[in-house]
Structure formats: structure tokens, C-alpha cells
Enzyme design. Structure first.
Site, PDB file in Angstrom:
ATOM      1  N   ASP A 265       0.801  -1.172   0.007  1.00 59.73           N
ATOM      2  CA  ASP A 265      -0.047  -0.092  -0.067  1.00 59.73           C
ATOM      3  C   ASP A 265       0.880   1.416  -0.123  1.00 59.73           C
ATOM      4  OD1 ASP A 265      -1.043  -2.277   1.351  1.00 59.73           O
ATOM      5  OD2 ASP A 265      -2.918  -1.089   1.869  1.00 59.73           O
TER       6      ASP A 265
ATOM      7  N   GLU B 148      -4.504   2.321  -2.895  1.00 59.18           N
ATOM      8  CA  GLU B 148      -5.667   2.875  -2.330  1.00 59.18           C
ATOM      9  C   GLU B 148      -5.409   3.745  -1.288  1.00 59.18           C
ATOM     10  OE1 GLU B 148      -8.213   0.510   0.278  1.00 59.18           O
ATOM     11  OE2 GLU B 148      -6.515   0.011   1.709  1.00 59.18           O
ATOM     12  N   ASN B 149      -4.311   4.018  -0.520  1.00 59.96           N
ATOM     13  CA  ASN B 149      -4.244   5.011   0.238  1.00 59.96           C
ATOM     14  C   ASN B 149      -3.048   6.227  -0.368  1.00 59.96           C
ATOM     15  OD1 ASN B 149      -3.855   2.183   2.326  1.00 59.96           O
ATOM     16  ND2 ASN B 149      -5.382   3.540   2.487  1.00 59.96           N
TER      17      ASN B 149
ATOM     18  N   HIS C 192     -10.353   1.458   0.401  1.00 61.11           N
ATOM     19  CA  HIS C 192     -10.404   2.997   0.143  1.00 61.11           C
ATOM     20  C   HIS C 192     -10.506   3.247  -1.163  1.00 61.11           C
ATOM     21  CE1 HIS C 192      -9.827   4.134   4.490  1.00 61.11           C
ATOM     22  NE2 HIS C 192      -8.986   3.017   4.465  1.00 61.11           N
TER      23      HIS C 192
ATOM     24  N   HIS D 253      -6.624  -8.176  -0.369  1.00 60.63           N
ATOM     25  CA  HIS D 253      -6.654  -6.877   0.264  1.00 60.63           C
ATOM     26  C   HIS D 253      -7.500  -7.453   1.612  1.00 60.63           C
ATOM     27  CE1 HIS D 253      -5.835  -2.744   1.040  1.00 60.63           C
ATOM     28  NE2 HIS D 253      -7.053  -2.614   1.284  1.00 60.63           N
TER      29      HIS D 253
END
Length: 272
Positions: free
Chosen positions: A8, A39-40, A68, A153
Site C-alpha cells: 500500500d 488505495e492510500n 479505500h 486485500h
């Protein structure tokens, strides 16, 4: 085939680590493909089109997602038109985007990438095991694709390990994301699938999972609402998993954890 999966990307420190280290790593390790969970990437929450382009220019071939994925609402508008950006495949039918993508690894070879999200302590999406079975019914390692990478995930190590054994011999790498801490269990399973429970994050480890320490500490010690979480701003560590596969079978020949820069002890494959 040699490919690298990066955990991530958390905010600017994670993105800066990619820009700083990935170009040299592609050359030094002879990488045919690079996949990263993004996603971050946007201040710790979601991803934007601009950041996608920034990561592609830095040497990332495809970006996966997770819980996210939609934190930056603009992702809903452009994900359908960007095949290099995935979201978990087990979102309900009709969700924008896709959960399976292909990377051109050169010399006529293809790396198939599958993005799936676990359910324990996570959003109750469609069954990832049943969804994975459906995907694998239409693809075959070493035939449909020269290599297959699964980004699973999820929160629970048990669910990630179960998925690893479920797909053993059917994918080249099953790697977990989401917990932002690299696990020390990089291995090749009995059927030939490389595995690591969590790749860790690309971000500042002088933090609480990539976030500035003060707000999380206040939440844990005082049990009161605090200011919004902010990404820690120190130097990021690049964390990931390197895999080399047999081009005929697609199974893993080598699997190594990779950590570079920042606070964590560095590890890098020593290739001969």
C-alpha cells in the site's frame, strides 16, 4: 518472468519512495512488470487520476485497490476508462471499474493481475473464494497467462493464509495488503505459488500505519474524537515482494521480500 509487487502506497512519502527507488530497481533486478497497491496514495485515503499518472511515469505498470478505492470520489469517474487501475473484483455487479487486469511483460508474455478483498473485519463483499474460483475457471497459469498475481486485500492473517493455500499452484503470487506491516513469511507454497501474508506499506514507518502518531495515540489513550488523521511526513520505506517465475509453468522459482529506504532494515534479492 521477474516482477515486483509493492504494498500500500501511503501518501506522499510512499509515492516519493517509488519515484526515488523504483527506476533503479527495475534496472538492477531486470523487472518485467511492477504492480502496486494504491488505495492510500492520496493523503492516505484513495487515489486520484493525477497520482495514477505520477506512478505510471515512475515505473508502476498497474495499480490495485481495496476498501479505500472510492475515498477520492473522482475515481468513480475515471476508473472505467483506466484499465491500469483495479478495484477488488468481488465488489457487487455493476460497480464501476474492474478487478482483473493484464500487464504486458515483454517478449509476448502477459502478467494477469487479480484484485480481491477479504471479508473478516472488512466490508461484506461477495465471497472472495467463490469469486476467485470463478476467475480461475476461465484462466490457466502458464497458458492463458505466463504469470498470475493475486492482491488479497484484508485484515485477518488467517483469511489471507487460507486464500494462499486455496490458490496454490494456480497463481504465481498470492500477496496480502491492507495491514501496512510487512510479514516475515515470504515463501513458496508446496504447489509452487509464492506467498506473503502482507507486503507492508510504502510509507513512513515512524508513524501509526503511515499516519502521524499524535491523533491515533489520542484515540487509543483518551477514547475521544480527535482531529482528522494526517499522513506522517518522514522518509518512506519501499516495501514489496519480488518474484521470479518459470515462463513455461508460471510457477514461482524465487520469492524475496524487498525493503529499501526509510527506517526499516533493507532487504533486496541477491540474484545470480
Amino acid at each position: 518472468m521477474r516482477f515486483l509487487f509493492l504494498g500500500d502506497l501511503v501518501g506522499r512519502p510512499g509515492r516519493d519512495a517509488v519515484k526515488k527507488h523504483l527506476p533503479d530497481l527495475r534496472r538492477e533486478l531486470g523487472l518485467d512488470a511492477v504492480v502496486a497497491n494504491g488505495e492510500n496514495a492520496a493523503a492516505g485515503f484513495g487515489i486520484t487520476k493525477k497520482i495514477c499518472e505520477e506512478m505510471f511515469e515512475s515505473g508502476v505498470d498497474l495499480i490495485t485497490g481495496g476498501n479505500h478505492s472510492w475515498d477520492q470520489r473522482e475515481a468513480l469517474a475515471f476508473i472505467d476508462d483506466e484499465p491500469r487501475l483495479l478495484r477488488p473484483h468481488n465488489y457487487p455487479a455493476g460497480t464501476p471499474g474492474r478487478g482483473v487486469g493484464v500487464v504486458d511483460a515483454g517478449r509476448g508474455r502477459k502478467l494477469l493481475v487479480i484484485n480481491m478483498m477479504a471479508r473478516l473485519y472488512m466490508d461484506p463483499l461477495d465471497d472472495p473464494f467463490a469469486t476467485m474460483k470463478a476467475v480461475l475457471s476461465s484462466v490457466r497459469l502458464g497458458a492463458t497467462a505466463n504469470a498470475i498475481l493475486l492482491d488479497f486485500h484484508g485484515e485477518a492473517s488467517s483469511e489471507k493464509m487460507a486464500m494462499g493455500h486455496y490458490v496454490d499452484g494456480k497463481v504465481s503470487l498470492c500477496v496480502g495488503t491492507h495491514t501496512h506491516v510487512p510479514t516475515a513469511d515470504t515463501m513458496i507454497l508446496p504447489g509452487g505459488t509464492a506467498y506473503q501474508t502482507d507486503a507492508g506499506m510504502c510509507g513512513d514507518y515512524d508513524s501509526v500505519i503511515g499516519m502521524d502518531k499524535q491523533a491515533p495515540l489520542a484515540r487509543f489513550t483518551r477514547k475521544l474524537p480527535t482531529e482528522k488523521l494526517q499522513v506522517a511526513k518522514g522518509e518512506g520505506t519501499l516495501c514489496g515482494v519480488f518474484v521470479e517465475t518459470d515462463d513455461k509453468t508460471g510457477l514461482a522459482l524465487k520469492a524475496f521480500p524487498l525493503r529499501k529506504g526509510g527506517r526499516l532494515q533493507a532487504t533486496q534479492p541477491q540474484l545470480v
